[in-house]
Design a protein around this motif. Structure first.
Motif, PDB file in Angstrom:
ATOM      1  N   GLY A 198       4.763  -2.282   2.308  1.00  0.00           N
ATOM      2  CA  GLY A 198       5.039  -0.854   2.276  1.00  0.00           C
ATOM      3  C   GLY A 198       5.093  -0.336   0.856  1.00  0.00           C
ATOM      4  N   LEU A 199       4.960   0.967   0.720  1.00  0.00           N
ATOM      5  CA  LEU A 199       5.018   1.619  -0.586  1.00  0.00           C
ATOM      6  C   LEU A 199       6.349   2.359  -0.698  1.00  0.00           C
ATOM      7  N   HIS A 200       7.183   1.901  -1.619  1.00  0.00           N
ATOM      8  CA  HIS A 200       8.522   2.444  -1.833  1.00  0.00           C
ATOM      9  C   HIS A 200       8.442   3.909  -2.264  1.00  0.00           C
ATOM     10  N   PRO A 201       9.372   4.751  -1.789  1.00  0.00           N
ATOM     11  CA  PRO A 201       9.264   6.189  -2.099  1.00  0.00           C
ATOM     12  C   PRO A 201       9.336   6.535  -3.574  1.00  0.00           C
ATOM     13  N   THR A 202       9.980   5.718  -4.393  1.00  0.00           N
ATOM     14  CA  THR A 202      10.040   6.027  -5.821  1.00  0.00           C
ATOM     15  C   THR A 202       8.821   5.516  -6.570  1.00  0.00           C
ATOM     16  N   GLU A 203       7.919   4.841  -5.865  1.00  0.00           N
ATOM     17  CA  GLU A 203       6.728   4.266  -6.511  1.00  0.00           C
ATOM     18  C   GLU A 203       5.462   5.025  -6.153  1.00  0.00           C
ATOM     19  N   LEU A 204       5.588   6.235  -5.652  1.00  0.00           N
ATOM     20  CA  LEU A 204       4.418   7.019  -5.265  1.00  0.00           C
ATOM     21  C   LEU A 204       3.768   7.630  -6.500  1.00  0.00           C
ATOM     22  N   GLY A 205       2.560   7.184  -6.795  1.00  0.00           N
ATOM     23  CA  GLY A 205       1.788   7.800  -7.867  1.00  0.00           C
ATOM     24  C   GLY A 205       0.869   8.864  -7.311  1.00  0.00           C
ATOM     25  N   ASP A 206       0.044   9.431  -8.180  1.00  0.00           N
ATOM     26  CA  ASP A 206      -0.904  10.435  -7.716  1.00  0.00           C
ATOM     27  C   ASP A 206      -1.901   9.853  -6.718  1.00  0.00           C
ATOM     28  N   ASP A 207      -2.103   8.547  -6.800  1.00  0.00           N
ATOM     29  CA  ASP A 207      -3.051   7.884  -5.913  1.00  0.00           C
ATOM     30  C   ASP A 207      -2.359   7.182  -4.751  1.00  0.00           C
ATOM     31  N   TRP A 208      -1.185   7.681  -4.343  1.00  0.00           N
ATOM     32  CA  TRP A 208      -0.404   6.969  -3.337  1.00  0.00           C
ATOM     33  C   TRP A 208      -1.169   6.808  -2.023  1.00  0.00           C
ATOM     34  N   SER A 209      -1.969   7.796  -1.663  1.00  0.00           N
ATOM     35  CA  SER A 209      -2.700   7.721  -0.401  1.00  0.00           C
ATOM     36  C   SER A 209      -3.701   6.570  -0.417  1.00  0.00           C
ATOM     37  N   GLU A 210      -4.392   6.413  -1.538  1.00  0.00           N
ATOM     38  CA  GLU A 210      -5.332   5.298  -1.661  1.00  0.00           C
ATOM     39  C   GLU A 210      -4.592   3.964  -1.661  1.00  0.00           C
ATOM     40  N   THR A 211      -3.414   3.917  -2.278  1.00  0.00           N
ATOM     41  CA  THR A 211      -2.616   2.683  -2.275  1.00  0.00           C
ATOM     42  C   THR A 211      -2.204   2.320  -0.861  1.00  0.00           C
ATOM     43  N   VAL A 212      -1.787   3.304  -0.079  1.00  0.00           N
ATOM     44  CA  VAL A 212      -1.427   3.030   1.311  1.00  0.00           C
ATOM     45  C   VAL A 212      -2.645   2.559   2.096  1.00  0.00           C
ATOM     46  N   ASP A 213      -3.812   3.134   1.809  1.00  0.00           N
ATOM     47  CA  ASP A 213      -5.047   2.665   2.455  1.00  0.00           C
ATOM     48  C   ASP A 213      -5.257   1.177   2.193  1.00  0.00           C
ATOM     49  N   ARG A 214      -5.106   0.775   0.924  1.00  0.00           N
ATOM     50  CA  ARG A 214      -5.304  -0.635   0.571  1.00  0.00           C
ATOM     51  C   ARG A 214      -4.259  -1.509   1.248  1.00  0.00           C
TER      52      ARG A 214
END
Length: 256
Positions: free
Chosen positions: A61-77
């Motif tokens: 999972g992607l922690h809420p404080t670690e959301l960068g501008d590319d968070w959507s692509e990170t979640v995709d990966r």
């Protein structure tokens, strides 16, 4: 005992994480769950899990404080990795407005999307909620309650009123960690009877939030017995019974 939330895989102490894990085993903590934080933590989690596959479960999972501008692509990966390998849960994900409330909209979107990923795969969800309970419940209430997978409100530190509010939306487990041993944690201790032992899981959230008598030091999973003993004292239970029931709860959630 089962530590349902530990980051001992983070190699930031200068010590081999395997040595830290071995201390936990020696202390009677035989099972551990490693929640992911960001893309960089995937590798260390994999490495430690591969060395102890029967003792550990892993969450993506992607922690809420670690959301960068590319968070959507990170979640995709992360979603692709989740499907390719044997991950056991989604987390830790959620809402954290403690440091910066300006990103609330983005956090809500990321949390909702990752909850949907968990629902589609029937994977349990480890929820990080700090100064964001209303928004967290707003996201969860937008989902069909009968489709929600097992949920853990990780590092729960609030009181009985918050427990009752959460249960209007869902029926989760509550992760209790070293905060319960702190002198100023009276609301949390008052919440334990409201939660009930059948909905409590134990965690350390190491390397943070070390319990008394180690408060202020780097936390580790071997300190879990201090949390178990405090919960037992508050509930008027034998430590062995707290251990047995919280282990059973972890089995229900993660399939140990």
């Amino acid at each position: 005992m089962t530590d349902t939330h530990t980051h001992i895989y983070i190699p930031d102490s200068g010590e081999d994480p395997k040595a830290i894990l071995e201390r936990a085993l020696a202390a009677g903590v035989g099972r551990m769950v490693f929640p992911n934080i960001d893309a960089a933590s995937v590798g260390p989690i994999r490495e430690l899990h591969s060395a102890y596959p029967a003792r550990t479960k892993i969450a993506m999972g992607l922690h809420p404080t670690e959301l960068g501008d590319d968070w959507s692509e990170t979640v995709d990966r992360m979603e692709r990795i989740l499907d390719e390998e044997g991950w056991d849960a989604v987390g830790e994900i959620g809402i954290d407005l403690y440091w910066d409330a300006s990103g609330a909209e983005r956090q809500v979107e990321a949390f909702s999307r990752q909850v949907d990923i968990a629902i589609a795969r029937r994977l349990p969800v480890i929820i990080h909620c700090r100064e964001g309970l209303d928004l967290t419940l707003e996201v969860l209430s937008s989902k069909r309650r009968d489709l929600l997978p097992p949920l853990i409100f990780h590092s729960f530190t609030a009181g009985p009123e918050e427990v009752r509010g959460i249960r209007k939306v869902c029926d989760p487990w509550f992760g209790i960690n070293g905060v319960v041993t702190f002198r100023n944690a009276k609301p949390l201790r008052e919440a334990l009877p409201e939660i009930g032992l059948d909905r409590i899981v134990l965690e350390t959230d190491s390397p943070w939030l070390a319990p008394v008598p180690y408060r202020g030091r780097r936390n580790e999973s071997s300190y879990l017995p201090y949390i178990r003993d405090c919960v037992a004292s508050v509930l008027g239970e034998e430590a062995e019974n707290v251990e047995r029931i919280t282990d059973m709860n972890a089995e229900k959630i993660f399939g140990f």
